[in-house]
Scaffold this active site. Structure first.
Site, short mmCIF file in Angstrom:
data_model
loop_
_atom_site.label_atom_id
_atom_site.label_comp_id
_atom_site.label_asym_id
_atom_site.label_seq_id
_atom_site.Cartn_x
_atom_site.Cartn_y
_atom_site.Cartn_z
N TYR A 140 0.81 -1.21 0.00
CA TYR A 140 0.00 0.00 0.00
C TYR A 140 0.85 1.27 0.00
O TYR A 140 0.31 2.37 -0.04
CB TYR A 140 -0.93 0.02 1.21
CG TYR A 140 -1.97 -1.07 1.22
CD1 TYR A 140 -1.90 -2.15 0.34
CD2 TYR A 140 -3.03 -1.04 2.10
CE1 TYR A 140 -2.84 -3.15 0.35
CE2 TYR A 140 -3.99 -2.04 2.11
CZ TYR A 140 -3.89 -3.10 1.24
OH TYR A 140 -4.82 -4.10 1.24
N LYS A 191 4.07 -14.94 5.46
CA LYS A 191 4.19 -16.02 4.48
C LYS A 191 5.68 -16.24 4.25
O LYS A 191 6.21 -16.06 3.14
CB LYS A 191 3.47 -15.63 3.19
CG LYS A 191 3.34 -16.75 2.16
CD LYS A 191 2.49 -17.92 2.62
CE LYS A 191 2.34 -18.95 1.51
NZ LYS A 191 1.70 -20.19 1.98
N ASP A 224 -2.11 -18.14 4.99
CA ASP A 224 -3.15 -19.04 4.46
C ASP A 224 -3.66 -19.97 5.55
O ASP A 224 -4.86 -20.23 5.67
CB ASP A 224 -2.65 -19.81 3.24
CG ASP A 224 -1.24 -20.36 3.40
OD1 ASP A 224 -0.57 -20.06 4.40
OD2 ASP A 224 -0.79 -21.09 2.49
N ASP A 248 -5.22 -6.49 6.11
CA ASP A 248 -6.43 -6.03 5.45
C ASP A 248 -7.38 -7.20 5.22
O ASP A 248 -8.59 -7.12 5.47
CB ASP A 248 -6.06 -5.36 4.13
CG ASP A 248 -7.20 -4.55 3.52
OD1 ASP A 248 -8.30 -4.53 4.10
OD2 ASP A 248 -6.98 -3.93 2.47
N ASP A 252 -11.07 -8.32 7.64
CA ASP A 252 -12.41 -8.49 7.08
C ASP A 252 -12.97 -9.87 7.42
O ASP A 252 -14.17 -10.01 7.71
CB ASP A 252 -12.39 -8.28 5.57
CG ASP A 252 -12.46 -6.81 5.20
OD1 ASP A 252 -12.56 -5.97 6.11
OD2 ASP A 252 -12.39 -6.49 4.00
#
Length: 353
Positions: A140, A191, A224, A248, A252
């Site tokens: 971002y 990750k 994941d 992010d 959610d």
């Protein structure tokens, strides 16, 4: 002695205006009869402002916002596909600009399943955790570009920026939150098996800071795997710290687990207090129901409670959360308007101790 708090209010667009109105009503109800008063300044920014004037965030208004102690933010965005907004990029030009310029490096998103609220999970267990998302780096940061745009040979890059400075300050903030919570557990999510360079820096810094906090249990999950565990056993989490993009996505998902993003509060925090921090629901401007007073303002109200916490008014924040908890437990399935939800939460606010 009376304390005056300078509060910048940016209702924005769509339902942002409606839910912010109710959050302000709750703020006033909690502070009534006390020695804290709010000195509000409203800034009309967002898609509607852009369409009317071509302005997104004028420098003079950004400077004026910077003079406040906190920002109460509604939501921004116009009707999807509106050709007049094609090149506006309101979110990056307003929301992300405030986050980056005001060093909101700690995006804090609590996830709690309140009594009376149905989770999307069949057997959620006790859900009460906090996601601490790095807010000023990662993909971002805007480090990238397009080469040969619009041709068959187009190349697009979006570079994930990770600095030791940025990682350390968010990790330290996450540990400070974990120290304040009963379970004292921190899970860092990345990750590392694929993103080996940034992952190695995150791992080194987490291990260094963890050594300074021997009372905090620390574990790691690939992002994941974290999505799987968050669905199968969200009760295992206490504090999660992660980078901007992973955060992010996970926040959610956390919102869905906690009953939907209509209940999801958010604080974009500048822990160093060099600029005002910003508190906002995360549900967007919902132009399809704007003006109909259908939106649930609970997320905006819970965000206001986070603002109280940040301003050192923990008791006031707890009174807001207790009122929300009481309202959600008693709400039932009957549809209520935005002001009716505000009325019910105000009615549930406990008297000042």
């Amino acid at each position: 002695m009376t304390r005056t708090i300078k509060l910048a209010v940016i209702p924005g667009d769509g339902i942002g205006v409606e839910v912010t109105e109710q959050a302000n009503r709750v703020l006033d109800a909690v502070l009534a009869g006390g020695d804290v008063v709010l000195d509000r300044t409203e800034f009309k920014l967002g898609a509607e402002r852009f369409l009317a004037t071509g302005d997104t965030l004028p420098a003079a208004e950004q400077a004026a916002i910077a003079e406040h102690e906190a920002i109460l933010f509604g939501a921004v965005g116009g009707v999807p596909g509106d050709p007049r907004l094609k090149n506006a990029n309101i979110e990056r030009g307003l929301l992300l600009k405030l986050r980056f310029d005001f060093e909101h490096y700690a995006n804090v998103r609590p996830c709690a399943l309140f009594p009376g609220v149905e989770s999307t999970l069949k057997h959620p267990g006790e859900v009460d955790f906090v996601v601490v998302r790095e807010g000023t780096e990662g993909p971002y940061a805007g480090n990238g570009g397009r080469l040969r745009a619009g041709t068959p040979n187009e190349v697009s890059t979006e570079v994930s920026v990770n600095t030791a400075f940025g990682i350390e300050r968010i990790v330290r903030h996450a540990f400070s939150i974990a120290e304040q919570r009963d379970r004292k557990k921190l899970t860092w999510v990345h990750k590392t098996n694929v993103l080996v360079h940034s992952g190695a820096t995150w791992q080194r810094i987490v291990e260094t800071v963890a050594a300074e906090h021997p009372g905090i249990a620390v574990d790691y999950m690939h992002v994941d795997a974290a999505t799987i565990h968050m669905v199968q056993n969200p009760a295992q989490f206490d504090v999660i710290v992660t980078d901007n993009l992973f955060g992010d996505i996970l926040t959610d998902l956390a919102g869905a687990i906690g009953g939907g993003i209509g209940l999801a509060a958010s604080g974009s925090i500048n822990p160093d207090r060099t600029f005002p921090s910003m508190f906002e629901p995360v549900h967007g401007s919902a132009p399809d129901i704007a003006g109909q007073q259908k939106a649930d303002p609970t997320a905006a109200i819970l965000s206001a409670a986070l603002m109280f916490d940040h301003l050192g008014l923990q008791a006031e924040g707890d009174r807001v959360r207790d009122a929300v908890r009481a309202d959600l437990a008693a709400r039932g399935t009957a549809a209520r308007s935005t002001p009716e939800v505000g009325d019910a939460i105000i009615a549930a606010i406990a008297p000042r101790a």
